[in-house]
Design a protein around this motif. Structure first.
Motif, short mmCIF file in Angstrom:
data_model
loop_
_atom_site.label_atom_id
_atom_site.label_comp_id
_atom_site.label_asym_id
_atom_site.label_seq_id
_atom_site.Cartn_x
_atom_site.Cartn_y
_atom_site.Cartn_z
N ASP A 58 1.22 -2.30 -2.30
CA ASP A 58 0.72 -3.67 -2.16
C ASP A 58 1.74 -4.48 -1.37
O ASP A 58 2.91 -4.55 -1.75
CB ASP A 58 0.51 -4.33 -3.52
CG ASP A 58 -0.54 -3.61 -4.35
OD1 ASP A 58 -1.38 -2.91 -3.76
OD2 ASP A 58 -0.50 -3.74 -5.59
N ARG A 96 -1.56 8.51 1.66
CA ARG A 96 -2.19 9.76 1.23
C ARG A 96 -1.58 10.93 1.98
O ARG A 96 -1.29 10.85 3.17
CB ARG A 96 -3.69 9.70 1.47
CG ARG A 96 -4.37 8.60 0.65
CD ARG A 96 -5.84 8.46 0.98
NE ARG A 96 -6.47 7.41 0.15
CZ ARG A 96 -7.73 7.02 0.28
NH1 ARG A 96 -8.50 7.56 1.22
NH2 ARG A 96 -8.21 6.08 -0.51
N PRO A 139 -0.20 3.99 -4.23
CA PRO A 139 -0.63 2.64 -3.85
C PRO A 139 0.55 1.78 -3.41
O PRO A 139 1.63 1.83 -4.01
CB PRO A 139 -1.25 2.10 -5.14
CG PRO A 139 -0.58 2.86 -6.24
CD PRO A 139 -0.27 4.22 -5.68
N LEU A 166 -7.51 -0.90 1.51
CA LEU A 166 -8.46 -1.31 0.50
C LEU A 166 -8.94 -2.73 0.78
O LEU A 166 -8.26 -3.51 1.47
CB LEU A 166 -7.82 -1.22 -0.88
CG LEU A 166 -7.21 0.15 -1.23
CD1 LEU A 166 -6.64 0.14 -2.63
CD2 LEU A 166 -8.23 1.26 -1.06
N ARG A 212 -3.65 -4.50 -0.02
CA ARG A 212 -3.52 -3.24 -0.76
C ARG A 212 -3.79 -2.04 0.15
O ARG A 212 -4.77 -2.03 0.90
CB ARG A 212 -4.48 -3.22 -1.95
CG ARG A 212 -4.25 -4.34 -2.97
CD ARG A 212 -5.29 -4.30 -4.07
NE ARG A 212 -6.63 -4.47 -3.53
CZ ARG A 212 -7.70 -3.78 -3.94
NH1 ARG A 212 -7.57 -2.86 -4.89
NH2 ARG A 212 -8.88 -4.02 -3.40
N THR A 213 -2.92 -1.05 0.06
CA THR A 213 -3.10 0.18 0.81
C THR A 213 -2.74 1.37 -0.06
O THR A 213 -2.20 1.20 -1.16
CB THR A 213 -2.23 0.21 2.09
OG1 THR A 213 -0.85 0.35 1.72
CG2 THR A 213 -2.40 -1.06 2.91
N GLU A 214 -3.04 2.54 0.43
CA GLU A 214 -2.63 3.78 -0.22
C GLU A 214 -2.07 4.74 0.83
O GLU A 214 -2.65 4.91 1.90
CB GLU A 214 -3.81 4.47 -0.92
CG GLU A 214 -4.30 3.78 -2.17
CD GLU A 214 -5.43 4.53 -2.83
OE1 GLU A 214 -5.72 4.25 -4.00
OE2 GLU A 214 -6.04 5.41 -2.16
#
Length: 206
Positions: free
Chosen positions: A146, A136, A144, A118, A132-134
């Motif tokens: 962080d 999936r 999420p 992100l 920030r990442t996710e």
């Protein structure tokens, strides 16, 4: 998936190279994440759970780039000031060992997860940033993650990881506070060291 997430977040953020002091943290996490995921996909030893290989991987790639002293200070909270220098070092060593042993196994749980990155919300002069990442995976809600990093003379260092809104260090704080109330700083140290011995013995039996 949750165990994988906690473990991989430590691993991915931990492999920050020496040029982190000049590389924007979001670009750094992106490039290293992609590289590491490829290694995990291809390394049969890691994915099959070879404990020596996984532990060596974590020690080589993660430990140099985490500020475990600050993480321990945050997890212990105000009780940290009551500890002697020797006790503080034992706390850092025991907490480091706990995290390594707890999350090394999670690296073997990688399947088809992907990581989305992100936009970074930080000014150029910031010395503390949140990347920030996710994570999936098909059929599941994104999780999420962080990464909290600080800029030091030695480069960017991770001092906390927040998964689905839960801070790693804060998650331990209430437990640590209870241990201190029950047995003082030495009681907390004993509890951590006992837990590490249990994890070591459990790994030896597998």
């Amino acid at each position: 998936m949750r165990a994988f997430v906690f473990g991989i977040c430590m691993f991915l953020a931990g492999v920050l190279p020496a040029q982190a002091s000049i590389t924007p943290p979001d670009e750094l996490v992106r490039s290293v994440t992609n590289e590491v995921l490829e290694i995990v996909r291809q390394d049969r030893g890691v994915r099959s759970g070879d404990p020596d290989k996984v532990m060596a991987l974590v020690h080589d790639k993660v430990l140099p780039h985490f500020n475990f002293r600050r993480m321990t200070m945050l997890a212990v909270g105000r009780d940290w000031r009551e500890a002697s220098p020797e006790q503080q070092q034992r706390l850092v060593d025991a907490f480091l060992t706990l995290l390594v042993r707890t999350y090394s196994n999670a690296l073997t749980q990688y399947r088809d997860q992907t990581v989305a990155f992100l936009p970074l919300r930080a000014a150029s002069g910031d010395t503390n940033v949140q990347v920030r990442t996710e994570v999936r995976q098909s059929g599941a809600q994104p999780i999420p993650i962080d990464y909290m990093l600080e800029r030091t003379d030695a480069g960017w260092k991770v001092f906390d990881v927040v998964v689905a809104g839960v801070s790693l260090v804060t998650n331990y704080r209430s437990t640590f506070a209870q241990e201190v109330r029950a047995g003082g700083i030495d009681g907390l140290i004993r509890s951590l060291e006992n837990r590490n011995r249990e994890l070591e013995q459990g790994a030896a039996r597998t």
